[in-house]
Design a protein around this motif. Sequence first.
Motif, short mmCIF file in Angstrom:
data_model
loop_
_atom_site.label_atom_id
_atom_site.label_comp_id
_atom_site.label_asym_id
_atom_site.label_seq_id
_atom_site.Cartn_x
_atom_site.Cartn_y
_atom_site.Cartn_z
N TYR A 39 -14.71 -13.71 10.46
CA TYR A 39 -14.23 -15.09 10.44
C TYR A 39 -12.77 -15.12 10.89
N ARG A 40 -12.51 -15.72 12.03
CA ARG A 40 -11.18 -15.67 12.66
C ARG A 40 -10.03 -16.15 11.78
N ARG A 44 -6.92 -13.75 10.96
CA ARG A 44 -5.59 -14.15 11.40
C ARG A 44 -4.61 -14.15 10.22
N ARG A 45 -5.04 -14.70 9.09
CA ARG A 45 -4.20 -14.74 7.89
C ARG A 45 -3.88 -13.33 7.41
N SER A 46 -4.87 -12.46 7.39
CA SER A 46 -4.65 -11.07 6.97
C SER A 46 -3.72 -10.35 7.93
N LEU A 51 1.55 -8.05 9.19
CA LEU A 51 2.72 -7.96 10.06
C LEU A 51 4.01 -8.15 9.27
N ILE A 52 4.03 -9.14 8.41
CA ILE A 52 5.25 -9.42 7.64
C ILE A 52 5.50 -8.34 6.59
N VAL A 53 4.50 -8.08 5.75
CA VAL A 53 4.67 -7.11 4.66
C VAL A 53 4.83 -5.70 5.22
N GLY A 54 4.04 -5.35 6.24
CA GLY A 54 4.13 -4.03 6.85
C GLY A 54 5.50 -3.76 7.45
N THR A 55 6.06 -4.75 8.11
CA THR A 55 7.39 -4.59 8.71
C THR A 55 8.45 -4.37 7.63
N PRO A 86 -1.49 -3.55 3.68
CA PRO A 86 -1.43 -4.98 3.35
C PRO A 86 -2.55 -5.79 4.03
N PHE A 87 -3.02 -5.34 5.20
CA PHE A 87 -4.15 -6.03 5.85
C PHE A 87 -5.39 -5.93 4.97
N CYS A 88 -5.68 -4.74 4.47
CA CYS A 88 -6.85 -4.55 3.61
C CYS A 88 -6.71 -5.30 2.29
N VAL A 89 -5.52 -5.30 1.71
CA VAL A 89 -5.30 -5.99 0.44
C VAL A 89 -5.46 -7.50 0.63
N ALA A 90 -4.91 -8.05 1.71
CA ALA A 90 -5.04 -9.49 1.96
C ALA A 90 -6.50 -9.87 2.21
N THR A 91 -7.22 -9.03 2.95
CA THR A 91 -8.64 -9.30 3.22
C THR A 91 -9.45 -9.21 1.94
#
Length: 100
Positions: A39-40, A44-46, A51-55, A86-91
Motif C-alpha cells: 500500500y503506497r 511512503r510514510r514509513s 529518512l528523518i530518523v535514520g539521518t 526505523p522503516f521496519c518499526v514504522a511499518t
Amino acid sequence: MSEAPAGRGVCAGCGCSLEGRRAFSLGGTRRCLRCTLRYRPLLRRSAVTALIVGTILVAINQGTLLWEGSFPPALLWKIPLTYMVPFCVATWGALSNSRA
C-alpha cells in the motif's frame, strides 16, 4: 492494478477472500497482508520516517567519522541498517494500528 469492490470478506487490493486471514483496515478498505505491505501511502510514510530518523541516528552514531572524512568498511552495512530499523518499526506500528 484496479481495486476490487470492498466487501466485508474480500481484500480491496487483490480481491482474495479474507476469511481466516489477517485483515488490515487502510484508507477505509480492508486488505490482506500482502496488499497492505504494498500500500503506497503506508510505504511512503514509513520511508519518510526512516529518512528523518535514520539521518538523525547516522549523525549521532557515525557523525564524527563522517565529519573527519574517514569511511571504514563497516559503515557499508551500518548505515543502511540504521535506515532500515526505523522503516521496519514504522511499518510494524502501522500494521499493528490498522489490524481489523
